[in-house]
Design a protein around this motif. Structure first.
Motif, mmCIF file in Angstrom:
data_model
loop_
_atom_site.group_PDB
_atom_site.id
_atom_site.type_symbol
_atom_site.label_atom_id
_atom_site.label_comp_id
_atom_site.label_asym_id
_atom_site.label_seq_id
_atom_site.Cartn_x
_atom_site.Cartn_y
_atom_site.Cartn_z
ATOM 1 N N SER A 23 0.549 -1.222 0.003
ATOM 2 C CA SER A 23 -0.113 0.005 0.063
ATOM 3 C C SER A 23 0.611 1.228 0.037
ATOM 4 C CB SER A 23 -0.825 0.123 1.232
ATOM 5 O OG SER A 23 -0.191 0.292 2.172
ATOM 6 N N PRO A 24 0.313 2.269 -0.607
ATOM 7 C CA PRO A 24 0.956 3.422 -0.492
ATOM 8 C C PRO A 24 1.619 3.978 0.882
ATOM 9 C CG PRO A 24 -0.822 3.982 -1.826
ATOM 10 C CD PRO A 24 -1.252 2.603 -1.057
ATOM 11 N N ARG A 25 0.668 3.889 1.998
ATOM 12 C CA ARG A 25 1.232 3.970 3.280
ATOM 13 C C ARG A 25 2.526 3.303 3.765
ATOM 14 N NH1 ARG A 25 -4.350 5.120 6.470
ATOM 15 N NH2 ARG A 25 -4.968 3.235 5.443
ATOM 16 N N ALA A 26 2.151 1.877 3.188
ATOM 17 C CA ALA A 26 3.098 1.072 3.746
ATOM 18 C C ALA A 26 4.586 1.234 3.005
ATOM 19 C CB ALA A 26 2.978 -0.415 3.402
ATOM 20 N N ALA A 27 4.477 1.813 1.672
ATOM 21 C CA ALA A 27 5.444 2.179 0.874
ATOM 22 C C ALA A 27 6.323 3.394 1.718
ATOM 23 C CB ALA A 27 5.253 2.463 -0.572
ATOM 24 N N ALA A 28 5.348 4.302 2.014
ATOM 25 C CA ALA A 28 5.919 5.631 2.806
ATOM 26 C C ALA A 28 6.624 5.371 4.211
ATOM 27 C CB ALA A 28 4.913 6.767 2.759
ATOM 28 N N PHE A 29 6.343 4.329 4.784
ATOM 29 C CA PHE A 29 6.717 4.180 6.185
ATOM 30 C C PHE A 29 8.263 4.465 6.428
ATOM 31 C CE2 PHE A 29 8.540 1.370 9.306
ATOM 32 C CZ PHE A 29 7.883 1.899 10.608
ATOM 33 N N ASP A 30 8.620 5.286 7.455
ATOM 34 C CA ASP A 30 9.992 5.387 7.458
ATOM 35 C C ASP A 30 10.064 5.866 8.932
ATOM 36 O OD1 ASP A 30 12.659 6.616 7.510
ATOM 37 O OD2 ASP A 30 12.468 7.845 5.995
ATOM 38 N N PRO A 31 10.519 5.144 9.722
ATOM 39 C CA PRO A 31 10.758 5.263 11.155
ATOM 40 C C PRO A 31 12.122 6.184 11.715
ATOM 41 C CG PRO A 31 11.872 3.276 10.661
ATOM 42 C CD PRO A 31 11.111 3.717 9.289
ATOM 43 N N PHE A 32 12.726 6.698 10.538
ATOM 44 C CA PHE A 32 13.594 7.900 10.855
ATOM 45 C C PHE A 32 13.013 9.195 10.703
ATOM 46 C CE2 PHE A 32 15.942 3.945 9.337
ATOM 47 C CZ PHE A 32 16.658 3.863 10.573
ATOM 48 N N ARG A 48 -2.064 -0.224 12.727
ATOM 49 C CA ARG A 48 -2.780 -0.889 13.760
ATOM 50 C C ARG A 48 -4.404 -1.263 13.737
ATOM 51 N NH1 ARG A 48 -0.939 2.238 17.216
ATOM 52 N NH2 ARG A 48 -2.657 3.778 17.530
ATOM 53 N N GLU A 49 -5.064 -0.058 12.748
ATOM 54 C CA GLU A 49 -6.388 -0.597 12.560
ATOM 55 C C GLU A 49 -6.586 -1.144 11.206
ATOM 56 O OE1 GLU A 49 -7.592 3.607 12.766
ATOM 57 O OE2 GLU A 49 -7.618 3.512 15.143
ATOM 58 N N GLU A 50 -6.039 -1.045 10.150
ATOM 59 C CA GLU A 50 -6.366 -1.368 8.911
ATOM 60 C C GLU A 50 -5.351 -2.317 8.208
ATOM 61 O OE1 GLU A 50 -6.928 1.857 6.295
ATOM 62 O OE2 GLU A 50 -7.808 3.153 8.064
ATOM 63 N N GLU A 51 -4.025 -2.181 8.686
ATOM 64 C CA GLU A 51 -3.064 -3.167 7.723
ATOM 65 C C GLU A 51 -2.009 -3.689 9.052
ATOM 66 O OE1 GLU A 51 -0.396 -3.205 3.798
ATOM 67 O OE2 GLU A 51 -1.218 -1.242 4.395
ATOM 68 N N PRO A 52 -2.338 -4.314 9.690
ATOM 69 C CA PRO A 52 -1.629 -4.515 11.052
ATOM 70 C C PRO A 52 -0.067 -5.119 10.598
ATOM 71 C CG PRO A 52 -3.272 -6.018 11.041
ATOM 72 C CD PRO A 52 -3.752 -5.134 9.898
ATOM 73 N N VAL A 53 -0.072 -5.838 9.628
ATOM 74 C CA VAL A 53 1.341 -6.529 9.206
ATOM 75 C C VAL A 53 1.513 -6.012 7.744
ATOM 76 C CG1 VAL A 53 2.488 -8.710 8.781
ATOM 77 C CG2 VAL A 53 0.858 -8.490 10.640
ATOM 78 N N SER A 56 7.615 -2.912 4.594
ATOM 79 C CA SER A 56 8.198 -1.453 4.201
ATOM 80 C C SER A 56 9.260 -1.689 3.418
ATOM 81 C CB SER A 56 9.008 -1.147 5.485
ATOM 82 O OG SER A 56 9.785 0.151 5.352
ATOM 83 N N PRO A 57 9.089 -1.158 2.000
ATOM 84 C CA PRO A 57 10.405 -1.442 1.044
ATOM 85 C C PRO A 57 11.458 -0.412 1.313
ATOM 86 C CG PRO A 57 8.132 -1.088 0.034
ATOM 87 C CD PRO A 57 8.099 -0.843 1.579
ATOM 88 N N LYS A 58 11.087 0.587 2.076
ATOM 89 C CA LYS A 58 12.277 1.570 2.201
ATOM 90 C C LYS A 58 13.335 0.915 3.395
ATOM 91 C CE LYS A 58 10.310 6.060 1.928
ATOM 92 N NZ LYS A 58 9.914 7.501 2.483
ATOM 93 N N LEU A 59 12.618 0.092 4.346
ATOM 94 C CA LEU A 59 13.570 -0.460 5.551
ATOM 95 C C LEU A 59 13.733 -2.007 5.092
ATOM 96 C CD1 LEU A 59 14.267 0.779 8.262
ATOM 97 C CD2 LEU A 59 12.343 -0.648 9.076
ATOM 98 N N GLY A 60 13.036 -2.612 4.381
ATOM 99 C CA GLY A 60 13.333 -4.000 3.863
ATOM 100 C C GLY A 60 12.931 -4.829 5.219
ATOM 101 N N TYR A 61 11.907 -4.523 6.164
ATOM 102 C CA TYR A 61 11.501 -5.194 7.164
ATOM 103 C C TYR A 61 9.752 -5.477 6.745
ATOM 104 C CZ TYR A 61 15.615 -4.976 10.035
ATOM 105 O OH TYR A 61 16.960 -5.370 10.667
ATOM 106 N N TRP A 62 9.154 -6.574 7.406
ATOM 107 C CA TRP A 62 8.031 -6.729 7.679
ATOM 108 C C TRP A 62 7.504 -5.921 9.100
ATOM 109 C CZ3 TRP A 62 4.127 -8.419 4.358
ATOM 110 C CH2 TRP A 62 4.562 -9.258 3.255
ATOM 111 N N VAL A 63 6.734 -5.006 9.146
ATOM 112 C CA VAL A 63 6.495 -4.449 10.395
ATOM 113 C C VAL A 63 5.052 -4.978 10.954
ATOM 114 C CG1 VAL A 63 5.937 -2.037 11.282
ATOM 115 C CG2 VAL A 63 7.576 -2.277 9.241
ATOM 116 N N ILE A 64 4.981 -5.205 12.166
ATOM 117 C CA ILE A 64 3.933 -5.639 13.115
ATOM 118 C C ILE A 64 3.627 -4.613 13.978
ATOM 119 C CG2 ILE A 64 3.261 -7.795 14.192
ATOM 120 C CD1 ILE A 64 4.803 -8.450 11.729
ATOM 121 N N THR A 65 2.360 -4.332 14.235
ATOM 122 C CA THR A 65 1.666 -3.485 14.878
ATOM 123 C C THR A 65 0.660 -3.708 16.078
ATOM 124 O OG1 THR A 65 0.137 -2.973 13.352
ATOM 125 C CG2 THR A 65 2.049 -1.752 12.947
#
Length: 773
Positions: A23-32, A48-53, A56-65
């Motif tokens: 998703s666009p928001r997942a692609a934009a995720f940047d913890p820095f 947390r509400e819509e796409e809990p797992v 993140s292409p920027k980070l190369g990680y799956w993000v769990i919320t």
């Protein structure tokens, strides 16, 4: 061809539409980004509400919320390896790597990133200094340091708490705990920051070389300190303890481990606590009513610490490596994937924490937070951090209750996993400092709660609005909030704990008022001729206008509003929880009858009120009138859809259990006044062991010790309150083994299910239990 770690994990060639499912928001995720640093839970609310797992292409990680998903990952450290926890989240340049090599930098496995079986072998050998009993001797030092540092700025009217206290005191405590001399503190601070940036940050290319030099120097300094300790490993300190243990377990406590742990331990024992305390103070001062409450009632501080760790913890995220194909939250995650678990998001998950975004320093389950992790890799130093935070909050709230935040912009060191404001400016009027008027306040100190999550220790003050004598030996107390605010909602069957003259003396009393009345709580207290300081104290001391401390409400005697019919049975003061239940049944239109027994009408509380409300549904059995209830006849024939609720003397309740033997298992529901078991008699008990499935350890429970005490001694968090099997707060889940139930909380069906027990009193009916801890 191997897919680069930072590329999309989806095979685009196989997609018919050619659209990337990230998703666009997942692609934009940047913890820095600063938005993540300022408020991690809010930054990933959408996930947390819509796409809990998500990936993140920027980070190369799956993000769990979400809470349950992250706890499940922590619970299984085989499928989800901790091996990448200290890996650089962003690979550094060849030039920076060359700098590290020039210092012979060789950071290896520590307890944080060690796989099994090596991890638990080391953890068991090195755990003892972290147990609550071993930590207690650090308390005077922490309190002395806190007071000394406050003394330095108490009359200034303005301070940066991070620079002037919250960084240096935890660092000094960390050095003492590790057994390291207090030298080069400023240098260690710089090295600690560099280590954080090097491991969890994203330094710019021009910064990487400078950071690498600092990390290299940190590594060499750690080695020099370790060499010095080896020459004389006697005396206190965890690192010296480790060196001594190496002599007994050389294959477990290795040279490379000790060097790596020396460096990692300084960061782990220091930076997280400094950040956590700064976060907590910032949060409390942003909520002035919460700050005022802990200033007025320091007993709230332990639970406030847990709630601050939940709401605004210092470790927002942690990492794991997936070792086999697995599903998380319904999403297929392939082996070799990297996970970023955002615990800060889990701690705001509405599915686990009611009204999760609110700061509630009396929240019952605050200590469920995942800031310390969970399971076999849960932070070993959690109780040292709790102790420091409690003392810092107590000293500052006592000496600077009028402290407030200055106008400022909060900044954070950009990284994924350690978070706290770089500065925390506060101000106050020195002329209003309480100690100018009362120097004696510095002589007081609250005992620190070490190793005991205080979910049920969060008391609240209430004012005694009225005291009414119902009978010669029963008083009714009507309680209200001091500030006129609404009191907690409750349902029939609930009780509160009342502190009876001392924080260590509390007694449970059923609520007998109207649950719809949000302004007051009512209890009725029978004077017990054998009072141990509870009912006798209330009768002799409590007057209208007095303040009492209460905890709760809590409810283990719930009224089933779906029942078609209810039979209420009360003996003596056992009428108190039944009053609210019968009133509720009447309001709902449930068919019911109420049976009330007592020595005499004079000794029976609320008879006139009950008669007026329930009329012919009320049956009164007064002993001095020769009337006796025939419960054997009343309960001779089981009736579908009927629930029986009983409270009263033990003899009555035992008789009712016999009368209801043929009824469905949960038809009879009982509330006890007293536990049926006394203190442990070692001559009559037998030892047993418990395997803690999630923590990966086995704990021995000797004949003279409760399971609760044994768990706490092993540094395992278990809530508790009454310690007598009455309140149900110390319930633990049982996965295997037979239980010797000794509580008065669980129903017959719950006991027969054999899947939970009360740790304060129940024991094993066999040699071994397996618990979900």
């Amino acid at each position: 061809m191997k897919t680069p770690a930072t590329s999309c994990p989806i095979d685009h060639a196989a997609l018919k539409a050619g659209a990337c499912p990230v998703s666009p928001r997942a692609a934009a995720f940047d913890p820095f980004e600063d938005a993540y640093q300022q408020d991690p839970p809010e930054y990933v609310r959408w996930a947390r509400e819509e796409e809990p797992v998500f990936f993140s292409p920027k980070l190369g990680y799956w993000v769990i919320t979400r809470y349950d998903d992250i706890k499940a990952v922590f619970r299984d450290n085989i499928t989800f390896s901790p091996s990448i926890a200290l890996e650089k989240i962003i690979p550094t340049s060849d030039e920076a790597n060359a700098v590290l090599a020039s210092y012979s930098y060789a950071m290896n496995r520590t307890l944080v990133n060690e796989d099994e079986p090596a991890h638990m072998a080391r953890r068991r050998v090195l755990m003892e200094p972290f147990t609550p009993e071993a930590l207690r001797h650090h308390e005077p030092m922490v309190r002395r340091l806190a007071r000394e540092y406050v003394d330095r700025f108490i009359d200034d009217g303005r301070a940066d708490l991070v620079d002037q206290m919250l960084w240096e005191v935890p660092l000094t405590v960390a050095l003492h705990f590790l057994g390291i001399p207090e030298e080069d503190m400023d240098l260690l601070r710089q090295y600690s920051i560099a280590h954080t940036v090097n491991t969890w940050g994203r330094p710019k290319p021009e910064e990487q070389v400078r950071v690498a030099h600092a990390v290299g120097n940190f590594w060499q300094l750690a080695g020099k300190i370790l060499d010095k300790m080896r020459k004389d490993p006697s005396g206190p300190g965890w690192m010296k303890y480790g060196i001594r243990k190496q002599a007994d377990y050389p294959e477990v406590v290795t040279d490379s481990y000790l060097h790596s742990m020396m460096m990692a331990g300084i960061v782990a024992a220091h930076e997280t606590t400094a950040n956590a305390t700064a976060n907590a103070l910032k949060l409390l001062l942003q909520h002035p009513s919460a700050w005022r409450e802990i200033c007025e009632d320091p007993s709230l501080i332990p639970n406030a610490v847990e709630e601050c760790l939940r709401h605004n913890g210092s470790v927002p995220a942690w990492r794991r490596l997936v070792t086999r194909d697995v599903k998380i939250g319904g999403i297929d995650i392939p082996a070799g994937s990297k996970l970023l678990m955002v615990m800060a998001s889990a701690n705001h998950d509405q599915r686990h924490f009611e009204d999760a975004d609110a700061l509630d320093i009396r929240r019952d389950n605050s200590s469920d937070h995942l800031t310390f992790g969970y399971g076999s890799h849960q932070c070993m130093g959690k109780n040292l951090a709790r102790m420091e935070m409690q003392i810092f909050l107590e000293e500052l709230s006592r000496r600077l209750p009028h402290m407030r935040l200055c106008e400022q912009t909060f900044t954070y060191l950009p990284n994924t996993s350690f978070r706290g404001p770089e500065h925390l400016w506060v101000e106050w009027d020195p002329l209003q400092n309480p100690e100018r008027r009362n120097r004696a306040l510095l002589a007081h100190a609250l005992p620190v709660r070490i190793g005991e999550p205080s979910a049920h220790a969060a008391s609240r003050s209430v004012v005694v609005e009225s005291v009414t004598r119902l009978t010669d030996d029963i008083l009714r107390l009507r309680l209200k909030s001091p500030d006129g605010r609404a009191l907690p909602r409750w349902m029939p069957g609930a009780h509160i704990d009342v502190e009876c003259g001392h924080p260590d003396v509390s007694r449970q009393y059923s609520l007998c008022g109207d649950p719809d009345d949000a302004q007051t709580l009512e209890i009725a207290v029978l004077r017990d001729p054998h009072s141990r300081g509870g009912s006798g104290w209330i009768h002799d001391n409590v007057r209208p206008g007095d303040r009492l401390k209460i905890r709760g409400p809590r409810n283990h005697f719930r009224f089933d509003e779906s029942a078609r019919r209810a039979i209420f049975i009360a003996g003596g003061i056992g009428i108190t929880p039944i009053i609210a239940m019968a009133r509720r049944a009447r309001a709902l239109g449930i068919d019911y009858e109420l049976h009330y027994s007592g020595r005499s009408r004079r000794s029976m509380a609320c008879l006139d009120e009950l008669s007026a409300l329930h009329g012919d549904r009320l049956r009164i059995y007064a002993g001095d009138e020769g009337r006796r209830a025939d419960y054997a006849a009343l309960l001779a024939s089981p009736a579908d859809g009927t629930r029986i609720y009983a409270c009263g003397p033990t003899r009555l309740l035992e008789a009712l259990e016999h009368c209801c033997a043929a009824w469905p298992e949960d038809a009879l529901r009982i509330e006890h006044f007293h536990a049926t078991r006394g203190s442990l008699d070692p001559a009559k008990e037998r030892a047993f062991e418990v395997e803690l499935k999630d923590s990966g350890i086995v704990v021995q429970v000797p004949p003279d010790q409760t399971l609760l005490a044994a768990l706490r001694g092993a540094n395992i968090d278990v809530q508790s309150d009454c310690g007598e099997g009455l309140c149900g707060s110390c319930e633990v889940r049982v996965l295997a083994g037979r239980i010797d139930h000794r509580d008065v909380v669980l129903t017959r069906a719950e006991r027969d299910a054999n899947n939970k027990m009360m740790a304060c009193c129940s024991r094993a009916a066999c040699g071994r239990l397996v618990l979900e801890l």
